[in-house]
Motif scaffolding. Structure first.
Motif, PDB file in Angstrom:
ATOM      1  N   HIS A  52       0.850  -1.108  -0.077  1.00  0.00           N
ATOM      2  CA  HIS A  52      -0.181   0.089   0.050  1.00  0.00           C
ATOM      3  C   HIS A  52       0.949   1.338  -0.097  1.00  0.00           C
ATOM      4  N   THR A  53       1.968   1.146   0.520  1.00  0.00           N
ATOM      5  CA  THR A  53       3.041   2.390   0.458  1.00  0.00           C
ATOM      6  C   THR A  53       3.445   2.463  -0.751  1.00  0.00           C
ATOM      7  N   LEU A  54       3.860   1.471  -1.645  1.00  0.00           N
ATOM      8  CA  LEU A  54       4.230   1.627  -3.116  1.00  0.00           C
ATOM      9  C   LEU A  54       2.987   1.989  -4.144  1.00  0.00           C
ATOM     10  N   PHE A  55       1.585   1.461  -3.696  1.00  0.00           N
ATOM     11  CA  PHE A  55       0.556   1.787  -4.420  1.00  0.00           C
ATOM     12  C   PHE A  55       0.245   3.578  -4.104  1.00  0.00           C
ATOM     13  N   THR A  56       0.704   4.069  -3.040  1.00  0.00           N
ATOM     14  CA  THR A  56       0.556   5.236  -2.580  1.00  0.00           C
ATOM     15  C   THR A  56       1.661   6.179  -3.546  1.00  0.00           C
ATOM     16  N   LEU A  57       2.897   5.614  -3.570  1.00  0.00           N
ATOM     17  CA  LEU A  57       3.723   6.241  -4.356  1.00  0.00           C
ATOM     18  C   LEU A  57       3.595   6.365  -6.047  1.00  0.00           C
ATOM     19  N   GLU A  58       2.774   5.290  -6.410  1.00  0.00           N
ATOM     20  CA  GLU A  58       2.427   5.435  -7.527  1.00  0.00           C
ATOM     21  C   GLU A  58       1.449   6.277  -7.860  1.00  0.00           C
ATOM     22  N   ASP A  59       0.354   6.431  -7.042  1.00  0.00           N
ATOM     23  CA  ASP A  59      -0.742   7.535  -6.989  1.00  0.00           C
ATOM     24  C   ASP A  59      -0.063   8.873  -7.043  1.00  0.00           C
ATOM     25  N   THR A  60       1.022   9.075  -6.105  1.00  0.00           N
ATOM     26  CA  THR A  60       1.601  10.580  -5.815  1.00  0.00           C
ATOM     27  C   THR A  60       2.883  10.848  -6.680  1.00  0.00           C
ATOM     28  N   TYR A  61       3.591   9.884  -6.930  1.00  0.00           N
ATOM     29  CA  TYR A  61       4.644  10.270  -7.428  1.00  0.00           C
ATOM     30  C   TYR A  61       4.967   9.502  -8.781  1.00  0.00           C
ATOM     31  N   GLY A  62       4.058   9.006  -9.397  1.00  0.00           N
ATOM     32  CA  GLY A  62       4.111   8.176 -10.716  1.00  0.00           C
ATOM     33  C   GLY A  62       5.048   6.886 -10.797  1.00  0.00           C
ATOM     34  N   LEU A  63       5.214   6.464  -9.595  1.00  0.00           N
ATOM     35  CA  LEU A  63       5.942   5.266  -9.706  1.00  0.00           C
ATOM     36  C   LEU A  63       5.274   4.071 -10.268  1.00  0.00           C
ATOM     37  N   LYS A  64       6.102   3.494 -11.289  1.00  0.00           N
ATOM     38  CA  LYS A  64       5.274   2.219 -11.951  1.00  0.00           C
ATOM     39  C   LYS A  64       6.361   0.759 -11.848  1.00  0.00           C
ATOM     40  N   VAL A  65       5.639  -0.093 -11.836  1.00  0.00           N
ATOM     41  CA  VAL A  65       6.111  -1.398 -11.636  1.00  0.00           C
ATOM     42  C   VAL A  65       6.410  -2.001 -13.126  1.00  0.00           C
ATOM     43  N   ILE A  66       7.489  -2.248 -13.611  1.00  0.00           N
ATOM     44  CA  ILE A  66       7.685  -2.710 -14.995  1.00  0.00           C
ATOM     45  C   ILE A  66       8.651  -3.926 -14.938  1.00  0.00           C
ATOM     46  N   GLU A  67       8.759  -4.599 -16.069  1.00  0.00           N
ATOM     47  CA  GLU A  67       9.773  -5.678 -16.149  1.00  0.00           C
ATOM     48  C   GLU A  67      10.797  -5.487 -17.132  1.00  0.00           C
ATOM     49  N   ILE A  68      12.205  -5.391 -16.555  1.00  0.00           N
ATOM     50  CA  ILE A  68      13.190  -5.404 -17.649  1.00  0.00           C
ATOM     51  C   ILE A  68      14.255  -6.769 -17.540  1.00  0.00           C
ATOM     52  N   ASP A  69      14.401  -7.194 -18.716  1.00  0.00           N
ATOM     53  CA  ASP A  69      15.176  -8.541 -18.683  1.00  0.00           C
ATOM     54  C   ASP A  69      14.845  -9.592 -17.700  1.00  0.00           C
ATOM     55  N   GLY A  70      13.248  -9.613 -17.417  1.00  0.00           N
ATOM     56  CA  GLY A  70      12.950 -10.620 -16.623  1.00  0.00           C
ATOM     57  C   GLY A  70      13.068 -10.544 -15.118  1.00  0.00           C
ATOM     58  N   GLN A  71      13.351  -9.049 -14.961  1.00  0.00           N
ATOM     59  CA  GLN A  71      13.246  -8.733 -13.383  1.00  0.00           C
ATOM     60  C   GLN A  71      12.414  -7.409 -13.305  1.00  0.00           C
ATOM     61  N   ILE A  72      11.624  -7.678 -12.035  1.00  0.00           N
ATOM     62  CA  ILE A  72      10.577  -6.479 -11.799  1.00  0.00           C
ATOM     63  C   ILE A  72      11.494  -5.336 -11.116  1.00  0.00           C
TER      64      ILE A  72
END
Length: 173
Positions: free
Chosen positions: A78-98
């Motif tokens: 939920h802290t990470l979700f708040t960072l997504e909402d507030t600061y544009g943090l995104k979860v992506i995958e690069i070379d099989g790594q989150i």
């Protein structure tokens, strides 16, 4: 990690006893250890003035004590979700790594978070390269943002003073 755990962490790091910290913060010897134990256990939460005195005594930024509560994976998410909402943090995958990625196109707050993360990366790289000691790295982290030399700060003058200066400039014309 709750504030009590952070107080405990830094107290142990400084090699202090409960009573010693409590007295340094200003509690009487008779209950200094009890009061600190209450804070560390989470049965009491220090008010802002006590938190500031604790931070000063422990030689850290007050923000180093008041980090979000991430004691559970759900709380962390939920802290990470708040960072997504507030600061544009995104979860992506690069070379099989989150990977957590800041989308600087999300606006001013995202760009500021990106700049702050770059400053952190710079310090971590110095540690990795042996340019700074672990103690210097930890000092930078625990005093952030005070020791961050990458920040550009501008002091804003109080409205009345600003108006006085502007009036003087116009009078000189």
């Amino acid at each position: 990690m709750a504030i009590g755990e952070r107080i405990h962490f830094f107290r142990k790091k400084r090699g202090m006893k409960l009573k010693q910290l409590g007295q340094a913060v200003g509690f009487p010897e008779s209950n200094a250890d009890v009061r600190m134990a209450q804070y560390e256990s989470g049965s009491r939460t220090p008010k802002a003035d006590i938190t500031n005195r604790l931070a000063k005594t422990l030689d850290v930024s007050p923000q180093a004590l008041t980090v979000p509560d991430i004691d559970s994976y759900t709380g962390l998410m939920h802290t990470l979700f708040t960072l997504e909402d507030t600061y544009g943090l995104k979860v992506i995958e690069i070379d099989g790594q989150i990977v957590l990625h800041v989308d600087v196109q999300q606006g001013k707050d995202a760009a500021e978070l990106h700049r702050m993360l770059c400053a952190w990366k710079e310090q971590a790289a110095k540690l990795e390269a042996g340019e700074i000691a672990r103690e210097d790295y930890d000092c930078w982290r625990y005093h952030y943002p005070e020791l961050d030399t990458t920040q550009v700060r501008a002091r804003v003058l109080p409205q009345g003073l600003s108006e006085m200066i502007m009036d003087e400039l116009h009078n000189d014309e």
